[in-house]
Write a protein that holds these residues in place. Structure first.
Motif, PDB file in Angstrom:
ATOM      1  N   VAL A   1       0.831  -1.202   0.000  1.00 11.46           N
ATOM      2  CA  VAL A   1       0.000   0.000   0.000  1.00 11.46           C
ATOM      3  C   VAL A   1       0.868   1.255   0.000  1.00 11.46           C
ATOM      4  O   VAL A   1       0.606   2.220  -0.714  1.00 11.46           O
ATOM      5  CB  VAL A   1      -0.953  -0.024   1.221  1.00 11.46           C
ATOM      6  CG1 VAL A   1      -1.552   1.346   1.471  1.00 11.46           C
ATOM      7  CG2 VAL A   1      -2.033  -1.054   1.017  1.00 11.46           C
TER       8      VAL A   1
ATOM      9  N   VAL B   1       3.922   1.614  -1.174  1.00 11.36           N
ATOM     10  CA  VAL B   1       4.563   1.818  -2.478  1.00 11.36           C
ATOM     11  C   VAL B   1       3.559   2.406  -3.465  1.00 11.36           C
ATOM     12  O   VAL B   1       3.850   3.382  -4.177  1.00 11.36           O
ATOM     13  CB  VAL B   1       5.144   0.494  -3.015  1.00 11.36           C
ATOM     14  CG1 VAL B   1       5.608   0.658  -4.451  1.00 11.36           C
ATOM     15  CG2 VAL B   1       6.307   0.041  -2.137  1.00 11.36           C
ATOM     16  N   PHE B   2       2.356   1.830  -3.490  1.00 14.95           N
ATOM     17  CA  PHE B   2       1.348   2.340  -4.428  1.00 14.95           C
ATOM     18  C   PHE B   2       1.054   3.809  -4.143  1.00 14.95           C
ATOM     19  O   PHE B   2       0.892   4.620  -5.058  1.00 14.95           O
ATOM     20  CB  PHE B   2       0.051   1.528  -4.314  1.00 14.95           C
ATOM     21  CG  PHE B   2       0.211   0.082  -4.718  1.00 14.95           C
ATOM     22  CD1 PHE B   2       0.978  -0.255  -5.829  1.00 14.95           C
ATOM     23  CD2 PHE B   2      -0.401  -0.939  -4.012  1.00 14.95           C
ATOM     24  CE1 PHE B   2       1.137  -1.582  -6.205  1.00 14.95           C
ATOM     25  CE2 PHE B   2      -0.243  -2.262  -4.378  1.00 14.95           C
ATOM     26  CZ  PHE B   2       0.528  -2.579  -5.470  1.00 14.95           C
ATOM     27  N   ASN B   3       0.991   4.172  -2.880  1.00 11.86           N
ATOM     28  CA  ASN B   3       0.685   5.557  -2.538  1.00 11.86           C
ATOM     29  C   ASN B   3       1.796   6.518  -2.955  1.00 11.86           C
ATOM     30  O   ASN B   3       1.524   7.638  -3.368  1.00 11.86           O
ATOM     31  CB  ASN B   3       0.412   5.680  -1.036  1.00 11.86           C
ATOM     32  CG  ASN B   3      -1.022   5.316  -0.688  1.00 11.86           C
ATOM     33  OD1 ASN B   3      -1.959   5.901  -1.223  1.00 11.86           O
ATOM     34  ND2 ASN B   3      -1.197   4.338   0.170  1.00 11.86           N
TER      35      ASN B   3
END
Lengths: 627, 517
Positions: A421, A423-425
């Motif tokens: 989460v 990394v995606f953010n």
């Protein structure tokens, strides 16, 4: 038992130095007390050992006793010698009004103003210096190891030396570099500034943890000359019980360093709870603080377990209580449970601060609010919590039951979610940002790229059947270097560059900084990506000698290690060079919005802020100044 | 194997990622999940990295005051999507991995047992069955960094323990690995399909010295082509951890049966055998050219006089060398570290190594010692004979009391079952003996854990409590049913039966013992 001598004489020496300083008496007198005490203890101890019927002969014991007894007093000499005759640390706070506007670097002068300072910035800086010294020491061991692995057989060192080198590389990197790197060095400097506080909650405790850190690390250094350790940084029993070498000294060092870690964590937790500036609610603190908060919780809760484990190991080695020894009814696997109960959370003590820095670097580098602030913040806490219940995934082939392995495997997958989460953010934060191609951001890109690989390859190892094949191979080595080094160290260096203007008041050469990041990127992938290949093929780790068909891979890896070294040397040069030739830094060179940039001078004054700052917005309010 | 031979070892591989999968479950259990994760990773990696590079370029800050285009900072929907989609993938991967793991853990019920002992730094494999499930009359024991022969087409179960520190038994081609622990058994199993077995050698020439039929079979088996899979130790275990390499030679069943029978016939001591033991065991720490390594050099060691660390004088004679091998830390040579692990050599091997050491001493053995021919087989040398129990006692003294029990525990039951059928007979008794009693009782008069069965029948024996008892039918029956009621003086109360013997089996054993005059 040299370790006991070393520990006690060091203690006595420090005591002597402290008393000498406090009492403002003739320093030589107190030094002599320390010296005589140290030697006397060594001799008495040796005699007792001999009376107790120990096999080792008297002469050898006395000799070791004296050897180590002398180290303490010598240290005392140095410390007492550099201390000026009279200085009460508390006296500073009241009198020097005219220095209020001078930067913390110039507010006071002299060695003493550093050694007994209570200023979190100076303490942070001293941590930083120490950590960097150890980083290059352990890095040197890494390069020596990779050099030996150029050929499948012997190149220039024998297996015993090799085993000592990889142990020292691992132990120093873990206990003296990565664990204290971001929290103790950068955290100390940045946390009060970001919170709008004058200092950490317990400045004296802070200084004490630095002293404990030095004390522990000096024992670790003594290990280098006292025969080294060849157990690997994990100290697995029963080998660590049987191995000769200074195992007790090394574990004692880690034991002592643990206290430094606990005290720092405790200090940070209280600081974050109690010293936030007026108006700074929990959702207005920067994400760096959230990450450090989660880290501190783990430090306080997990480190005592390591202390107990290492203490048991020390007792096992010296007295033979048999808790880990099957011949006496003990269980060697129990050690692994204890050890990983700390050391897996410790993996997150290492990576959470990296993630914490990363959030700052990304925000500063994109001039954009970090996407999903609350998800990034709470994912840190989620990681901190789950990290306590996944330790068994280090032990899938250790002989633990299938059921236990299954449960740990499942929990391991859960801990991957919050990391993903984050990394995606970060990627989402870059969308429609204004992305600076400068040094801190380049190191942040390194992190994103390398940590992604590190995280994804963790899937192979969390999965039960593939881990049976990959466990204890170079695949694991590559995986954790991608996480620890590609993750934490990249952001540590990135963070140093990012806060460097604030710390020193000087701008570094940005071109050199970017170059260092690129060279490290190339060297890193060359070193460690190749290891995924021959690791999958079955090349076991901690191998001095290997079968010929892995040679090409190892040679790529070795070349990479040298490139990596060059990259870090370029970074070091860029930093040192800035001290001599750097332009004076503006107060906010990165156009950042957090309080250390917007409300303080560069470098900050001794008490950080001239007036108590008030917080009226979120941490990354880049749109605010448009109004 | 020498370090050079270890380096030259070859591991079959046919892909950049994984080595050749040479066991029945390797592909299903490990390779398929591996590649599932691999493709998941590659796709995810590009899903992360391509946007990263794209944004880096697209949104590059081109002038110092360029503002971000948007300050959008959250979306509940997106967060939920990228938390839950990976979770779904993770559950699939987890389940598949667990399934494969159970395949690797649970061996088929008819697996052939081989006992594995790990030590610093080598493996010892003890074979107790041939591939056709016949219990061997004499177990084959292969020690060192050697080639271990196993049959193809039959599941093999390794029952492993360590006599010193942790080791880990890893065969990359079989995708199997497990730690080897002191004081506890762990297992690994594998079955190699016939197509991965070695093939017969073409025009094999036997070297000089390979003359007997048994030696020829052993030599031939080791020179079959292919079918070699390396074994690595993957748990760090000290100095020669990286040299703790061995390999499996997988041959068809018939060849394996021939080999295991040949290998189990005793070869007798020789210098050559001693040299081999030296290369496998002693060489790590003892040189043969006079240079100092970890321990003293073997050159001119034999009959050397010296002082130990605690000031005693010693003469390096047979007894001293033997003691140094079994209890290495009892008498440490001055200025050397007490670093030697105890070695588990049998009498033949021990004699071989002493002969080898002797061969490295230039001068003839001096003063007072028996002439060379006298001490070669160490007979007439009182300590050597008298020490014989040391060999048998060792399992009981050391880490693994289970060692004595193990053949009984694991291997015996099937054989015992067979023996149970039919009326009592000495032949049936012999079978029971070979499956159970043999672990601790010899039939040739030598002492193992328990007293020998030679001439046991009718023997008057003194017990540990001073009582006297006679081993007639009733006495024997009592000794089998209540093993620890009367313990022969000087022996440990260590007897355990793996299962309850039937009356017929007990009678058979007694009949058999009667034949051992």
């Amino acid at each position: 038992m040299p370790a006991a001598f070393a520990a006690l004489t060091y203690g006595l020496a420090f005591l002597a130095a402290t008393i000498a300083f406090k009492k403002n008496r003739n320093t030589v007198f107190w030094y002599l007390i320390g010296a005589v005490g140290g030697i006397a203890f060594g001799a008495v101890y040796a005699a007792m050992r001999n009376l107790a019927g120990d096999d080792a002969n008297m002469a050898a014991l006395v000799k070791t006793g004296l050897t180590y007894s002398w180290i303490g007093p010598i240290l005392a000499t140095i410390i007492v010698g550099v201390l000026p005759k009279q200085d009460d640390p508390n006296a500073h706070h009241g009198d020097e009004h005219d220095d209020h506007h001078a930067s913390y670097l110039n507010a006071k002068k002299g060695v003493n103003s550093w050694i007994v300072t209570l200023d979190h910035k100076r303490i942070g800086l001293m941590y930083l210096g120490t950590v960097l010294v150890f980083f290059f020491t352990a890095g040197m061991f890494a390069v020596l190891l990779r050099t030996e692995l150029w050929t499948p057989g012997e190149l220039y060192i024998g297996p015993e030396t090799y085993n000592r080198f990889f142990t020292l590389h691992g132990a120093i990197m873990v206990f003296l570099v990565i664990i204290p790197s971001v929290p103790a060095a950068l955290g100390n400097f940045v946390i009060p500034l970001q919170l709008g506080a004058k200092d950490v909650a317990f400045p004296k405790l802070n200084l004490m943890s630095l002293y404990i850190f030095w004390y522990g690390s000096s024992i670790a250094l003594t290990t280098l000359v006292a025969g080294g350790v060849d157990t690997g940084w994990t100290f697995y029993t029963p080998y660590s019980v049987k191995s000769d070498g200074a195992v007790i000294m090394m574990t004692l060092s880690a034991f002592i360093l643990g206290f430094s870690s606990i005290l720092t964590g405790l200090n940070f937790i209280v600081t974050i709870h109690k010293l936030r500036a007026p108006g700074m609610t929990w959702f207005r603190i920067p994400l760096f603080i959230w990450g450090m908060y989660a880290t501190s919780i783990i430090q306080v809760m997990a480190t005592p377990v390591l202390a107990i484990t290492l203490l048991l190991l020390i007792v096992e080695r010296s007295v033979g209580i048999g808790i880990f020894n099957p011949q006496l009814g003990g269980d060697p696997v129990l050690f692994q449970h204890f050890f990983w109960f700390y050391s897996h959370p410790a993996v997150y003590i290492m990576i959470l601060p990296g993630m914490a820095v990363q959030s700052e670097l990304i925000a500063a580098g994109t001039h954009k609010r970090v996407f999903g602030y609350s998800f990034v913040a709470f994912s840190s806490l989620a990681i901190a919590f789950i990290s306590f219940i996944v330790w068994g995934h280090h032990m899938f082939v250790s002989g633990q039951s299938e059921l236990v392995s299954m449960i740990f495997s499942f929990l391991t997958f859960l801990v991957a979610i919050p990391s993903g989460v984050k990394v995606f953010n970060w990627i989402a934060t870059m969308y429609k940002g204004s992305i600076a191609w400068n040094t801190p951001m380049m190191w942040a890109f390194n992190f994103l790229f390398l940590f992604t690989i590190g995280g994804l390859t963790g899937l192979y190892l969390g999965t039960l059947s593939t881990d049976v094949h990959l466990h204890d191979t170079y695949f694991v080595v590559a995986h954790f270097h991608y996480v620890m080094m590609g993750g934490t160290l990249m952001t540590f260096v990135g963070g140093i560059f990012y806060w460097w203007p604030k710390i020193t008041g000087k701008m570094f050469n940005d071109g050199l900084g970017v170059l260092s990041a690129l060279v490290v990127f190339v060297g890193f992938n060359l070193t460690f990506f190749t290891q995924f290949f021959f690791g999958s093929q079955g090349m076991p780790r901690r191998y001095y000698q290997y079968i010929e068909q892995f040679q090409t891979g190892h040679q790529f890896s070795t070349v990479g290690a040298y490139i990596l070294l060059a990259g870090f040397l370029i970074a070091l040069y860029a930093l040192v060079d800035s001290l001599r030739r750097g332009e004076p830094a503006p107060d906010n060179p990165w156009g950042m919005t957090t309080m250390e940039w917007t409300h303080t001078a560069t470098p900050p004054v001794e008490h950080n802020f001239l007036d108590q700052p008030v917080c009226d917005r979120g941490p990354y309010a880049f749109d605010h100044d448009e109004e | 194997m020498t370090p050079e031979e270890l380096i030259a070892m070859n591991m079959p591989t046919d892909s950049v990622w994984l080595p050749t999968a040479a066991s029945t479950v390797a592909v299903e259990a490990v390779d398929k999940p591996y590649y599932l994760i691999y493709y998941t990773c590659v796709v995810t990696f590009f899903l992360i990295v391509i946007p990263m590079f794209y944004f880096m370029v697209k949104y590059k800050r081109r002038s110092p005051d360029q503002k971000a285009e948007s300050q959008a900072d959250h979306s509940q929907l997106i967060e939920i999507i990228w938390s839950s989609v990976p979770l779904i993938f993770f559950v699939i991967i987890f389940v598949w991995g667990f399934r494969g793991y159970m395949m690797l853990q649970v061996e088929p019920p008819d697996s052939m047992p081989i006992y594995v002992r790990g030590y610093q730094w080598g493996w010892e494999l003890t074979y107790v069955e041939d591939a056709d499930r016949n219990v061997l009359s004499e177990s084959a024991k292969i020690t060192g960094r050697e080639t271990f022969v196993v049959p193809a087409g039959r599941p093999v179960k390794l029952i492993m323990h360590s006599s010193d520190v942790l080791h880990s038994f890893f065969i990359p081609n079989f995708r199997q690995k497990n730690d080897v622990l002191p004081g506890r058994y762990t297992t690994v199993w594998f079955e190699v399909p016939n197509e991965f077995a070695a093939t017969p050698p073409k025009d094999l020439k036997y070297p000089e010295g390979v003359t007997s039929e048994g030696e020829k079979i052993i030599y031939e088996t080791l020179h079959w082509e292919g079918g070699e899979y390396p074994i690595f130790c993957t748990e760090y275990c000290g100095k020669d951890h990286s040299r703790m390499l061995s390999k499996f030679k997988v041959v068809p069943q018939e060849q394996y049966n021939k080999w295991v029978n040949a290998a189990s016939s005793p070869g007798g001591p020789s210098i050559k055998r001693g040299a081999k033991i030296y290369a496998n065991v002693c060489m790590a720490c003892h040189s043969k050219d006079g240079s100092r390594v970890v321990g003293p050099s073997f050159k001119n060691l034999y009959m050397r006089k010296g002082k130990t660390a605690d000031g005693q004088e010693y003469v390096a004679d047979d007894a001293y060398i033997k003691q140094s091998i079994y209890e290495p830390n009892r008498m440490i040579v001055e200025s050397y570290p007490p670093a030697m692990p105890a070695q588990n050599l049998n009498d033949d091997e021990l004699t071989s190594i002493i002969m080898f050491i002797k061969s490295l001493s230039g001068a003839a053995p001096a003063e007072g010692d028996a002439p060379a021919e006298g001490d070669a087989p160490a007979e007439g040398d009182a300590p050597a004979e008298g020490d014989a129990p040391a060999d048998g006692d060792k399992p009981a003294d050391e880490a693994a009391p289970a060692e004595g029990d193990k053949p009984a525990d694991e291997a015996a039951p099937p054989a015992g079952e067979q023996a149970a059928a039919g009326p009592p007979s000495a032949e049936a008794g012999e079978k029971v003996y070979k499956s159970i009693c043999i672990a601790c009782h010899s039939i040739d008069g030598s002492r193992l854990v328990g007293p020998t069965m030679k001439a046991m029948y009718g023997r008057k024996t003194k017990g540990t409590k001073g009582e006297e008892y006679v081993l007639d039918d009733a006495g024997m029956k009592n000794a089998i049913l209540n093993p620890n009621a009367n313990i022969a003086d000087g022996y440990p109360p260590a007897m355990v039966l793996p299962k309850k013997l039937s009356d017929a089996e007990i009678d058979s054993v007694i009949l058999y013992i009667k034949t051992l005059k």
